[in-house]
Motif scaffolding. Sequence first.
Motif, PDB file in Angstrom:
ATOM      1  N   LEU A  12      -2.485  26.002   4.269  1.00 47.03           N
ATOM      2  CA  LEU A  12      -1.668  27.149   3.858  1.00 47.03           C
ATOM      3  C   LEU A  12      -0.411  27.254   4.712  1.00 47.03           C
ATOM      4  O   LEU A  12       0.675  27.550   4.196  1.00 47.03           O
ATOM      5  CB  LEU A  12      -2.496  28.433   3.965  1.00 47.03           C
ATOM      6  CG  LEU A  12      -3.743  28.511   3.074  1.00 47.03           C
ATOM      7  CD1 LEU A  12      -4.479  29.828   3.302  1.00 47.03           C
ATOM      8  CD2 LEU A  12      -3.362  28.363   1.607  1.00 47.03           C
ATOM      9  N   THR A  13      -0.543  27.016   6.010  1.00 47.67           N
ATOM     10  CA  THR A  13       0.613  27.048   6.904  1.00 47.67           C
ATOM     11  C   THR A  13       1.617  25.970   6.520  1.00 47.67           C
ATOM     12  O   THR A  13       2.831  26.206   6.466  1.00 47.67           O
ATOM     13  CB  THR A  13       0.173  26.847   8.360  1.00 47.67           C
ATOM     14  OG1 THR A  13      -0.655  27.934   8.758  1.00 47.67           O
ATOM     15  CG2 THR A  13       1.376  26.767   9.294  1.00 47.67           C
ATOM     16  N   ALA A  18       6.816  24.366   4.177  1.00 44.99           N
ATOM     17  CA  ALA A  18       7.538  23.505   3.240  1.00 44.99           C
ATOM     18  C   ALA A  18       8.304  24.349   2.227  1.00 44.99           C
ATOM     19  O   ALA A  18       9.427  24.013   1.826  1.00 44.99           O
ATOM     20  CB  ALA A  18       6.565  22.572   2.526  1.00 44.99           C
ATOM     21  N   SER A  19       7.701  25.448   1.797  1.00 46.64           N
ATOM     22  CA  SER A  19       8.361  26.353   0.856  1.00 46.64           C
ATOM     23  C   SER A  19       9.574  27.011   1.508  1.00 46.64           C
ATOM     24  O   SER A  19      10.645  27.112   0.906  1.00 46.64           O
ATOM     25  CB  SER A  19       7.374  27.410   0.372  1.00 46.64           C
ATOM     26  OG  SER A  19       8.013  28.348  -0.473  1.00 46.64           O
ATOM     27  N   LEU A  63       0.376  20.337   9.099  1.00 49.81           N
ATOM     28  CA  LEU A  63       0.726  21.030  10.346  1.00 49.81           C
ATOM     29  C   LEU A  63      -0.433  21.893  10.813  1.00 49.81           C
ATOM     30  O   LEU A  63      -1.240  22.349  10.016  1.00 49.81           O
ATOM     31  CB  LEU A  63       1.974  21.899  10.136  1.00 49.81           C
ATOM     32  CG  LEU A  63       3.224  21.174   9.635  1.00 49.81           C
ATOM     33  CD1 LEU A  63       4.345  22.172   9.397  1.00 49.81           C
ATOM     34  CD2 LEU A  63       3.655  20.104  10.619  1.00 49.81           C
ATOM     35  N   SER A  64      -0.481  22.126  12.118  1.00 46.00           N
ATOM     36  CA  SER A  64      -1.559  22.922  12.704  1.00 46.00           C
ATOM     37  C   SER A  64      -1.232  24.413  12.652  1.00 46.00           C
ATOM     38  O   SER A  64      -0.214  24.848  13.189  1.00 46.00           O
ATOM     39  CB  SER A  64      -1.782  22.492  14.157  1.00 46.00           C
ATOM     40  OG  SER A  64      -2.605  23.415  14.819  1.00 46.00           O
ATOM     41  N   ALA A  65      -2.104  25.178  12.008  1.00 41.95           N
ATOM     42  CA  ALA A  65      -1.907  26.627  11.957  1.00 41.95           C
ATOM     43  C   ALA A  65      -2.005  27.228  13.352  1.00 41.95           C
ATOM     44  O   ALA A  65      -1.289  28.181  13.690  1.00 41.95           O
ATOM     45  CB  ALA A  65      -2.945  27.250  11.024  1.00 41.95           C
ATOM     46  N   THR A  66      -2.881  26.681  14.187  1.00 36.97           N
ATOM     47  CA  THR A  66      -3.042  27.188  15.557  1.00 36.97           C
ATOM     48  C   THR A  66      -1.789  26.919  16.377  1.00 36.97           C
ATOM     49  O   THR A  66      -1.294  27.787  17.099  1.00 36.97           O
ATOM     50  CB  THR A  66      -4.255  26.524  16.229  1.00 36.97           C
ATOM     51  OG1 THR A  66      -5.420  26.774  15.440  1.00 36.97           O
ATOM     52  CG2 THR A  66      -4.454  27.062  17.637  1.00 36.97           C
ATOM     53  N   GLN A  67      -1.266  25.715  16.257  1.00 38.29           N
ATOM     54  CA  GLN A  67      -0.110  25.307  17.052  1.00 38.29           C
ATOM     55  C   GLN A  67       1.141  26.109  16.684  1.00 38.29           C
ATOM     56  O   GLN A  67       1.932  26.460  17.555  1.00 38.29           O
ATOM     57  CB  GLN A  67       0.149  23.811  16.856  1.00 38.29           C
ATOM     58  CG  GLN A  67       1.259  23.242  17.734  1.00 38.29           C
ATOM     59  CD  GLN A  67       1.437  21.741  17.537  1.00 38.29           C
ATOM     60  OE1 GLN A  67       0.812  21.145  16.665  1.00 38.29           O
ATOM     61  NE2 GLN A  67       2.293  21.129  18.339  1.00 38.29           N
TER      62      GLN A  67
END
Length: 429
Positions: A12-13, A18-19, A63-67
């Motif tokens: 989702l992130t 990207a959007s 991509l990492s949502a946490t990062q």
Amino acid sequence: QDGSAVTAADVLTTVAIASELGTAGGYWQSITAEEGDAAGTVRLSASQALANLPTMLGSLPLLSATQFAGLSAAQIPDSDAAKLPQGTGPYRITSISSGGAGLARRADLLAADTASLSVAGTSVERIALYFFPDAASALLGWSASSLDQLVGLGIADARRGTAARGSTIQLGSTVFSGIATNLRPGSVLRDPRLRAGLAALLDPAAITTVFGGSVARTPVSPLSWGWTALPDAKSGVDYATGRFEAVKWKQGADGWSLPSGAAASLEILTLPALAHPVDAAVATQAAAAWTAFGIPTRVTELSPIDLTSRLASGAFQLAVLNVDVGIDVDLYPLLGSGAVLTGGNIAGIQLKDLDLLLNRARQPGDRATRTAALVALQKWLAETNYILPIRFRAVELLTSSRVTQVAPMLVDEPESYLRAVLSFRLATP
């Protein structure tokens, strides 16, 4: 590589960023992403069917949502999280700067990942990357150091590097170059025998020898899963002469004339040679070959805007064309009868049989079914020459003799903005 599990939140992130960036011509802005009913799943929805969604998802880096939690796309480049990139690959980046990067093999890989890194009992533990500001600096580094591979050079510079040390390997590309023909009513090239004759007089190998790449047979890249080898196209003046005579063209002392008796002549459009030397070389070679054959052919260089206008209005005979067809090939936007509101396409052909082949080749299905459909399409295109094939661009890779048991691989071949937009607009359920 920080030890956390990949989750739906990462997807989702990634889609959200990207959007926000307008990636792929705004493709991701047309998609709504949300967590699915089952844990670890994501549901994607759009207002209409998207033919290349699986391909786009497969090429979108995760991509990492946490990062990147709480960061917008605009904030990421200057954030602490972006200073040392992280990923899920087998190597960890240990340092990075404008001049290079160091990578070390991770010690926390799964058994399958560890096995895939080993070749004949050996493996690469560390990798050093060096970034060069220009080709001259890169060639100097290649000649004076123990670099094992160098990528990013043009064909001329790659040959200079080969002369110094190592050898040149051409990595494939999905950018197809050819000469589009206008086949609208009234065109003198509507009979496929004429186009076969014109193609027989071309020398694509001379283009690839100078500019690199591989000779094309159809607009399907050898990198594609559905590519098939086809018999070599027939060539030579004798074959071309037979093709033209078969459709009642007449050859006289002053050249060829149409069945009506009018003198034959052609015009081929291209972009300016200064900015697009390969396109201009294709046009010049074709014009010289056809003129020598007895059909006077002139080359007209146009700006991108003027060339696009001529193609869109159908006011041309032939034009040099470059198209990124991608790995999961969908040629409907290029050749389908519904490609524009008028019901035509760049060549102006309207054929139900061709549309059927194009649609079959893009429909979802198992590998065998899709391959068979794409093979049938390639055979059709090789026989009809709607676009006279020239070459597929290549990425030049220099590799030293020290490198063994390693097969070069094209790491990234992004889809063009044009193809993404066309696929989005033209997809049908």
